[in-house]
Scaffold this motif. Sequence first.
Motif, PDB file in Angstrom:
ATOM      1  N   ASN A  16     -59.428   4.799 -23.882  1.00  0.00           N
ATOM      2  CA  ASN A  16     -58.405   3.657 -23.625  1.00  0.00           C
ATOM      3  C   ASN A  16     -57.224   3.865 -24.529  1.00  0.00           C
ATOM      4  O   ASN A  16     -57.429   4.645 -25.683  1.00  0.00           O
ATOM      5  N   ALA A  17     -56.199   3.192 -24.338  1.00  0.00           N
ATOM      6  CA  ALA A  17     -54.996   3.134 -25.115  1.00  0.00           C
ATOM      7  C   ALA A  17     -55.224   2.804 -26.646  1.00  0.00           C
ATOM      8  O   ALA A  17     -54.563   3.279 -27.535  1.00  0.00           O
ATOM      9  N   ASP A  18     -56.391   2.048 -26.864  1.00  0.00           N
ATOM     10  CA  ASP A  18     -56.639   1.651 -28.160  1.00  0.00           C
ATOM     11  C   ASP A  18     -57.778   2.698 -28.922  1.00  0.00           C
ATOM     12  O   ASP A  18     -58.195   2.163 -29.894  1.00  0.00           O
ATOM     13  N   TYR A  19     -57.868   3.735 -28.225  1.00  0.00           N
ATOM     14  CA  TYR A  19     -58.632   4.989 -28.713  1.00  0.00           C
ATOM     15  C   TYR A  19     -60.201   4.419 -28.774  1.00  0.00           C
ATOM     16  O   TYR A  19     -60.947   4.907 -29.644  1.00  0.00           O
ATOM     17  N   ARG A  43     -50.236  10.911 -17.513  1.00  0.00           N
ATOM     18  CA  ARG A  43     -51.204   9.449 -17.491  1.00  0.00           C
ATOM     19  C   ARG A  43     -51.985   9.493 -19.123  1.00  0.00           C
ATOM     20  O   ARG A  43     -52.652   8.530 -19.371  1.00  0.00           O
ATOM     21  N   VAL A  44     -52.171  10.635 -19.566  1.00  0.00           N
ATOM     22  CA  VAL A  44     -52.951  10.750 -20.956  1.00  0.00           C
ATOM     23  C   VAL A  44     -52.203  11.609 -21.812  1.00  0.00           C
ATOM     24  O   VAL A  44     -51.436  12.435 -21.330  1.00  0.00           O
ATOM     25  N   ASN A  45     -52.668  11.408 -23.120  1.00  0.00           N
ATOM     26  CA  ASN A  45     -52.168  12.244 -24.295  1.00  0.00           C
ATOM     27  C   ASN A  45     -53.498  13.207 -24.661  1.00  0.00           C
ATOM     28  O   ASN A  45     -54.541  12.251 -24.619  1.00  0.00           O
ATOM     29  N   ILE A  46     -53.457  14.434 -25.062  1.00  0.00           N
ATOM     30  CA  ILE A  46     -54.471  14.933 -25.255  1.00  0.00           C
ATOM     31  C   ILE A  46     -54.713  14.941 -26.694  1.00  0.00           C
ATOM     32  O   ILE A  46     -53.846  15.077 -27.421  1.00  0.00           O
ATOM     33  N   LYS A  70     -52.596   6.504 -21.498  1.00  0.00           N
ATOM     34  CA  LYS A  70     -51.165   6.131 -22.125  1.00  0.00           C
ATOM     35  C   LYS A  70     -50.890   4.599 -21.707  1.00  0.00           C
ATOM     36  O   LYS A  70     -50.366   3.987 -22.477  1.00  0.00           O
ATOM     37  N   THR A  71     -51.693   3.893 -20.738  1.00  0.00           N
ATOM     38  CA  THR A  71     -51.812   2.494 -20.426  1.00  0.00           C
ATOM     39  C   THR A  71     -53.046   1.822 -20.713  1.00  0.00           C
ATOM     40  O   THR A  71     -54.073   2.658 -20.218  1.00  0.00           O
ATOM     41  N   TYR A  72     -52.937   0.801 -21.506  1.00  0.00           N
ATOM     42  CA  TYR A  72     -54.057   0.206 -21.896  1.00  0.00           C
ATOM     43  C   TYR A  72     -54.960  -0.338 -20.508  1.00  0.00           C
ATOM     44  O   TYR A  72     -54.093  -1.133 -19.651  1.00  0.00           O
ATOM     45  N   ILE A  73     -55.998  -0.346 -20.522  1.00  0.00           N
ATOM     46  CA  ILE A  73     -56.816  -0.812 -19.092  1.00  0.00           C
ATOM     47  C   ILE A  73     -57.721  -1.955 -19.805  1.00  0.00           C
ATOM     48  O   ILE A  73     -58.527  -1.728 -20.709  1.00  0.00           O
ATOM     49  N   LYS A  74     -57.365  -3.274 -19.599  1.00  0.00           N
ATOM     50  CA  LYS A  74     -58.064  -4.386 -20.000  1.00  0.00           C
ATOM     51  C   LYS A  74     -59.500  -4.300 -19.439  1.00  0.00           C
ATOM     52  O   LYS A  74     -59.739  -4.347 -18.360  1.00  0.00           O
ATOM     53  N   PRO A  75     -60.509  -4.231 -20.108  1.00  0.00           N
ATOM     54  CA  PRO A  75     -62.009  -4.101 -19.809  1.00  0.00           C
ATOM     55  C   PRO A  75     -61.994  -5.650 -19.052  1.00  0.00           C
ATOM     56  O   PRO A  75     -61.781  -6.652 -19.303  1.00  0.00           O
ATOM     57  N   SER A  76     -63.006  -5.404 -17.910  1.00  0.00           N
ATOM     58  CA  SER A  76     -63.676  -6.553 -17.217  1.00  0.00           C
ATOM     59  C   SER A  76     -64.541  -7.395 -18.415  1.00  0.00           C
ATOM     60  O   SER A  76     -65.218  -6.911 -19.300  1.00  0.00           O
ATOM     61  N   ARG A  77     -64.118  -8.823 -18.106  1.00  0.00           N
ATOM     62  CA  ARG A  77     -65.102  -9.868 -19.041  1.00  0.00           C
ATOM     63  C   ARG A  77     -66.309 -10.043 -18.238  1.00  0.00           C
ATOM     64  O   ARG A  77     -67.312 -10.349 -19.063  1.00  0.00           O
TER      65      ARG A  77
END
Length: 185
Positions: A16-19, A43-46, A70-77
């Motif tokens: 995810n964008a937070d690594y 959509r991504v960085n290598i 590149k864009t953070y995907i908020k995990p489902s709660r």
Amino acid sequence: MTIAVSPQALPALVLNADYRPLSYYPLSLWSWQDAIKAVFLDRVNIIAEYDQAVSSPSFSMRLPSVVCLKTYIKPSRNPAFTRFNVFLRDRFQCQYCGSHDELTFDHVIPRCKGGETTWENVVAACSPCNLKKGSRLPKQAGMIPWQKPYRPTVQDLHNNGRRFPPNYLHESWLDYLYWDSELEP
């Protein structure tokens, strides 16, 4: 229980964008083709690459082994209530005897006695224990689940998933997995 990953397929670990991996179990992996497509769609960085490359007459590119969105995907709660997630919550273990074989699920309060098919009433059980308990209440059967069934969080499932790593982990992935593991002195 392990997830089979073929090293010859050269999959890319997806962060995810937070690594952090999108998922630990199953581990968030894309085929090399999907990873390259995401690179070209910006959509991504290598983050890391394999030694192998793909080429066309005018272009050559090493295959990504780790990519970061590149864009953070908020995990489902709230994880989906599925058979697999019940097994993962219960660590692929019968909650009555501890067996890892012939897993099914059991309604702690049987449906015939008003029990519902919910996180709070279903546990992983091996077929022999499920048959032995039958449609009786736990105290009647003398079979109390080791852990009370509960609605897990995504974090609970991720923590349990870390106990079941894939059969193959590429060395370039290791820096991005298991950040909360205990460090050796």
